[in-house]
Design a protein around this motif. Structure first.
Motif, PDB file in Angstrom:
ATOM      1  N   GLU A  17      47.354  15.462  51.047  1.00  0.00           N
ATOM      2  CA  GLU A  17      47.912  16.637  51.691  1.00  0.00           C
ATOM      3  C   GLU A  17      49.015  16.207  52.650  1.00  0.00           C
ATOM      4  O   GLU A  17      48.790  15.345  53.492  1.00  0.00           O
ATOM      5  CB  GLU A  17      46.818  17.372  52.489  1.00  0.00           C
ATOM      6  N   HIS A 116      42.478   9.248  61.765  1.00  0.00           N
ATOM      7  CA  HIS A 116      42.192  10.441  60.955  1.00  0.00           C
ATOM      8  C   HIS A 116      40.761  10.967  61.202  1.00  0.00           C
ATOM      9  O   HIS A 116      40.526  12.177  61.234  1.00  0.00           O
ATOM     10  CB  HIS A 116      42.376  10.069  59.480  1.00  0.00           C
ATOM     11  N   GLY A 151      35.871  13.458  51.252  1.00  0.00           N
ATOM     12  CA  GLY A 151      36.017  12.769  49.973  1.00  0.00           C
ATOM     13  C   GLY A 151      36.121  11.263  50.144  1.00  0.00           C
ATOM     14  O   GLY A 151      35.814  10.490  49.235  1.00  0.00           O
ATOM     15  N   HIS A 153      35.039   9.674  53.288  1.00  0.00           N
ATOM     16  CA  HIS A 153      34.244   9.178  54.407  1.00  0.00           C
ATOM     17  C   HIS A 153      32.899   9.866  54.543  1.00  0.00           C
ATOM     18  O   HIS A 153      32.790  11.058  54.295  1.00  0.00           O
ATOM     19  CB  HIS A 153      34.999   9.387  55.728  1.00  0.00           C
ATOM     20  N   GLY A 218      31.569  13.409  49.536  1.00  0.00           N
ATOM     21  CA  GLY A 218      32.523  14.230  48.776  1.00  0.00           C
ATOM     22  C   GLY A 218      32.877  13.577  47.445  1.00  0.00           C
ATOM     23  O   GLY A 218      33.073  14.258  46.432  1.00  0.00           O
ATOM     24  N   GLU A 219      32.928  12.260  47.475  1.00  0.00           N
ATOM     25  CA  GLU A 219      33.221  11.502  46.251  1.00  0.00           C
ATOM     26  C   GLU A 219      32.091  11.738  45.232  1.00  0.00           C
ATOM     27  O   GLU A 219      32.353  11.894  44.034  1.00  0.00           O
ATOM     28  CB  GLU A 219      33.264  10.022  46.647  1.00  0.00           C
ATOM     29  N   PRO A 233      39.244  19.728  42.857  1.00  0.00           N
ATOM     30  CA  PRO A 233      38.163  18.815  43.239  1.00  0.00           C
ATOM     31  C   PRO A 233      36.797  19.478  43.039  1.00  0.00           C
ATOM     32  O   PRO A 233      36.665  20.694  43.146  1.00  0.00           O
ATOM     33  CB  PRO A 233      38.437  18.538  44.708  1.00  0.00           C
ATOM     34  N   GLY A 235      33.855  19.523  44.698  1.00  0.00           N
ATOM     35  CA  GLY A 235      33.006  20.090  45.746  1.00  0.00           C
ATOM     36  C   GLY A 235      32.919  21.612  45.727  1.00  0.00           C
ATOM     37  O   GLY A 235      31.817  22.169  45.642  1.00  0.00           O
ATOM     38  N   PRO A 236      34.067  22.301  45.769  1.00  0.00           N
ATOM     39  CA  PRO A 236      34.006  23.767  45.774  1.00  0.00           C
ATOM     40  C   PRO A 236      33.378  24.341  44.493  1.00  0.00           C
ATOM     41  O   PRO A 236      32.717  25.376  44.552  1.00  0.00           O
ATOM     42  CB  PRO A 236      35.479  24.175  45.887  1.00  0.00           C
ATOM     43  N   GLY A 365      35.122  17.566  58.215  1.00  0.00           N
ATOM     44  CA  GLY A 365      35.580  16.946  56.967  1.00  0.00           C
ATOM     45  C   GLY A 365      35.352  17.900  55.803  1.00  0.00           C
ATOM     46  O   GLY A 365      34.596  18.879  55.930  1.00  0.00           O
ATOM     47  N   GLY A 366      35.987  17.617  54.674  1.00  0.00           N
ATOM     48  CA  GLY A 366      35.985  18.539  53.528  1.00  0.00           C
ATOM     49  C   GLY A 366      34.609  19.048  53.124  1.00  0.00           C
ATOM     50  O   GLY A 366      34.448  20.243  52.826  1.00  0.00           O
ATOM     51  N   VAL A 367      33.604  18.187  53.119  1.00  0.00           N
ATOM     52  CA  VAL A 367      32.274  18.599  52.649  1.00  0.00           C
ATOM     53  C   VAL A 367      31.607  19.572  53.633  1.00  0.00           C
ATOM     54  O   VAL A 367      30.701  20.317  53.255  1.00  0.00           O
ATOM     55  CB  VAL A 367      31.378  17.362  52.366  1.00  0.00           C
ATOM     56  N   ALA A 369      32.714  22.168  54.472  1.00  0.00           N
ATOM     57  CA  ALA A 369      32.997  23.519  53.968  1.00  0.00           C
ATOM     58  C   ALA A 369      31.839  24.028  53.110  1.00  0.00           C
ATOM     59  O   ALA A 369      31.756  25.212  52.800  1.00  0.00           O
ATOM     60  CB  ALA A 369      34.290  23.516  53.148  1.00  0.00           C
ATOM     61  N   SER A 396      38.487  22.481  57.936  1.00  0.00           N
ATOM     62  CA  SER A 396      37.508  21.535  57.386  1.00  0.00           C
ATOM     63  C   SER A 396      38.208  20.427  56.607  1.00  0.00           C
ATOM     64  O   SER A 396      37.878  19.256  56.730  1.00  0.00           O
ATOM     65  CB  SER A 396      36.546  22.240  56.425  1.00  0.00           C
ATOM     66  N   THR A 397      39.161  20.840  55.783  1.00  0.00           N
ATOM     67  CA  THR A 397      39.864  19.850  54.967  1.00  0.00           C
ATOM     68  C   THR A 397      41.071  19.318  55.746  1.00  0.00           C
ATOM     69  O   THR A 397      41.381  19.792  56.845  1.00  0.00           O
ATOM     70  CB  THR A 397      40.288  20.473  53.618  1.00  0.00           C
ATOM     71  N   ASP A 398      41.750  18.343  55.164  1.00  0.00           N
ATOM     72  CA  ASP A 398      42.812  17.647  55.892  1.00  0.00           C
ATOM     73  C   ASP A 398      43.925  18.593  56.364  1.00  0.00           C
ATOM     74  O   ASP A 398      44.403  19.429  55.599  1.00  0.00           O
ATOM     75  CB  ASP A 398      43.416  16.548  54.998  1.00  0.00           C
TER      76      ASP A 398
HETATM   77  O1  KG4 Z   1      38.576  16.101  54.293  1.00  0.00           O
HETATM   78  P1  KG4 Z   1      39.121  16.206  52.900  1.00  0.00           P
HETATM   79  O2  KG4 Z   1      40.108  17.305  52.616  1.00  0.00           O
HETATM   80  O3  KG4 Z   1      39.816  14.881  52.460  1.00  0.00           O
HETATM   81  C1  KG4 Z   1      39.349  13.617  52.744  1.00  0.00           C
HETATM   82  O4  KG4 Z   1      39.645  13.112  53.877  1.00  0.00           O
HETATM   83  O5  KG4 Z   1      38.657  13.078  51.859  1.00  0.00           O
HETATM   84  O6  KG4 Z   1      37.836  16.327  51.934  1.00  0.00           O
HETATM   85  C2  KG4 Z   1      37.930  16.535  50.548  1.00  0.00           C
HETATM   86  C3  KG4 Z   1      36.539  16.473  49.938  1.00  0.00           C
HETATM   87  C4  KG4 Z   1      36.514  16.475  48.412  1.00  0.00           C
HETATM   88  O7  KG4 Z   1      35.633  15.480  47.970  1.00  0.00           O
HETATM   89  C5  KG4 Z   1      35.989  17.865  48.078  1.00  0.00           C
HETATM   90  O8  KG4 Z   1      35.292  17.933  46.845  1.00  0.00           O
HETATM   91  C6  KG4 Z   1      35.054  18.106  49.236  1.00  0.00           C
HETATM   92  O9  KG4 Z   1      35.761  17.602  50.361  1.00  0.00           O
HETATM   93  N1  KG4 Z   1      34.759  19.543  49.407  1.00  0.00           N
HETATM   94  C7  KG4 Z   1      33.518  20.071  49.243  1.00  0.00           C
HETATM   95  C8  KG4 Z   1      33.653  21.464  49.437  1.00  0.00           C
HETATM   96  N2  KG4 Z   1      34.965  21.726  49.715  1.00  0.00           N
HETATM   97  C9  KG4 Z   1      35.627  20.539  49.697  1.00  0.00           C
HETATM   98  N3  KG4 Z   1      32.336  19.496  48.953  1.00  0.00           N
HETATM   99  C10 KG4 Z   1      31.260  20.289  48.855  1.00  0.00           C
HETATM  100  N4  KG4 Z   1      31.309  21.641  49.010  1.00  0.00           N
HETATM  101  C11 KG4 Z   1      32.466  22.260  49.315  1.00  0.00           C
HETATM  102  N5  KG4 Z   1      32.508  23.574  49.481  1.00  0.00           N
END
Ligand code: KG4
Ligand code: ZN
Length: 430
Positions: A17, A116, A151, A153, A218-219, A233, A235-236, A365-367, A369, A396-398
């Motif tokens: 991003e 970060h 994703g 961390h 997240g990975e 990705p 997760g959602p 962090g992304g997860v 969410a 939540s995400t970057d």
């Molecule tokens: O924080 P982020 O945007 O980037 C990193 O720093 O990695 O996180 C992205 C991660 C991805 O693995 C994505 O699948 C996960 O966050 N993610 C979710 C959800 N939304 C995003 N995982 C589970 N449930 C969600 N709703």
């Protein structure tokens, strides 16, 4: 508006991003622009580092300009520029750092390097208004336990106010506090900016009390989604589809993480570590053992076609429009996987909260969410009488607002980046 309003331009380019934001005094977001490369990387089922750097190069100038226009701020009015130093992809980080450095030099404004991971924590503090406090006032969330789960961390940090650092920066004149070496700092002002501020930003110190020994959470979500032929990705997709499955259908067990041979120096004996590669392998075995391979391939083809026709298709829409590709076994497997992962994150986090006497928990962090994660963390915290906070979905995400927010305390304390600032892909926090 002249500079002096506490305006920080944040720049983030650590992964996929390209983001820029303008935040006033670590708390008021004037603009938050994110150019996502998700659609590009979706074609490859994961982030391709070379493509990410190229896209950052293409996007950085328009994204910064868009943020400045949205905030209604001119470059001359900025007080500082903040940029992500790491962790992240080397080439991706380099684009943001090089641009931020050049801009800071040209404008003769100070540059602030931000971790970060600290940014993710500050996404919550900024929104809760706990990143800044009036001098002498208390703060109910300290000591705080922060779970940064994305994703890239999965980390647990114990965060406390850095009272010592704050006193030091208040007493020492800027040139001494800046350090023993003489390396030049870009655009650093002669006097400490804090002299102009009454509201004290909170400087935190962090101690890592848990981390993943293999994959990030997240990975694992993304890899399992890929194994099941879902969108990217993952997760959602997993989150939305899990609502239609039975979380008790398949039992996944997490082994206790033994740090034999992996025990890093300084690791607390009480550290709550994570491991997510085992559950990913267990899902793969389950697919094979239950003859689900053919259905996975059918789904991959059907969803691939549908996503090519409509790249913005949401998982809920796919479930409604093409229910035939989501069989019961798959939905149950997804729900059971998510139930197990969220349960594991909860167990480790609440165990650490107890061990370290945390008064508040921040999940970012992304997860973070994830809807099940939010629900179950909130329920458990309420039962234990703990406070738990999450960022809003957009934070939540970057993004770069969290970088500008994390920079605020450093700005007031006069912690400016050196001219020699480089990208640090493995940068640690705490
Ligand atoms: O924080 P982020 O945007 O980037 C990193 O720093 O990695 O996180 C992205 C991660 C991805 O693995 C994505 O699948 C996960 O966050 N993610 C979710 C959800 N939304 C995003 N995982 C589970 N449930 C969600 N709703
Ligand atoms: Zn992140």
């Amino acid at each position: 508006m002249r500079s002096g309003g506490g305006l920080i331009l944040g720049i983030e380019s650590s992964c996929d991003e390209t983001a820029a934001a303008v935040v006033r005094a670590g708390s008021e977001v004037l603009a938050n622009v994110v150019a996502s490369q998700m659609a590009l990387h979706a074609n490859y089922g994961g982030v391709v580092p070379e493509l990410a750097s190229r896209e950052h190069l293409r996007n950085i100038v328009p994204v910064v300009r868009a943020a400045m226009a949205e905030a209604g701020v001119g470059f001359a009015e900025l007080d500082a520029i903040a940029v992500t130093e790491g962790p992240g992809l080397a080439g991706a980080l380099l684009v943001g750092i090089t641009y931020a450095k050049a801009l800071a030099m040209a404008l003769e404004k100070p540059l602030i390097a931000v971790n970060h991971l600290e940014g993710h924590i500050h996404a919550v503090l900024m929104e809760q208004g706990t990143g800044v406090r009036e001098q002498g006032s208390g703060n109910s969330v300290e000591p705080m336990l922060a779970l940064v789960v994305s994703g890239g961390h999965t980390h647990l940090y114990l965060a406390e106010f850095d009272e010592k650092a704050r006193r030091t920066t208040e007493i020492l004149p800027l040139n001494k506090a800046q350090g023993q070496n003489d390396e030049r700092k870009i655009g650093a002002p002669e006097s400490r900016p804090s002299e102009a501020w009454t509201g004290h930003p909170v400087l935190w110190q962090y101690r890592n009390v848990g981390r993943t020994v293999d994959d990030a959470a997240g990975e694992a979500f993304d890899k399992v989604a890929k194994l099941l032929g879902l969108g990217y990705p993952g997760g959602p997709w997993m989150d939305a589809l899990a609502r239609s499955g039975n979380p008790r259908a398949v039992e996944f067990k997490f082994q206790q993480i033994k740090m034999k041979g992996k025990h890093a120096e300084g690791d607390s004996p009480c550290a709550q570590h994570f491991s997510f590669s085992g559950i990913k392998t267990a899902v793969l075995r389950y697919i094979q053992a239950h003859g689900m391979g053919e259905r996975v391939e059918e789904r991959r083809r059907a969803l691939g076609d549908a996503l090519r026709a409509n790249p913005a298709m949401r998982p809920e829409e796919a479930l409604r429009e093409m229910p035939e590709v989501f069989d019961r076994d798959t939905l149950d497997l997804i729900a059971s996987f998510q139930y197990a992962v969220v349960g594991n994150l909860m167990r480790q986090t609440f165990a650490a909260a107890e061990v370290y006497g945390a008064r508040g928990i921040v999940v970012s962090g992304g997860v973070s969410a994830n809807s099940e994660l939010r629900r179950r963390f909130a329920e458990e915290a309420a039962q234990r009488g703990l406070r738990v906070e999450f960022p809003t979905m957009a934070m939540s995400t970057d993004n770069a607002a969290m970088i500008a927010a994390a920079a605020w305390g450093k700005f007031v304390a006069g912690e400016f980046a050196k001219e020699g600032l480089v990208a640090t892909p493995q940068l640690r926090l705490g």
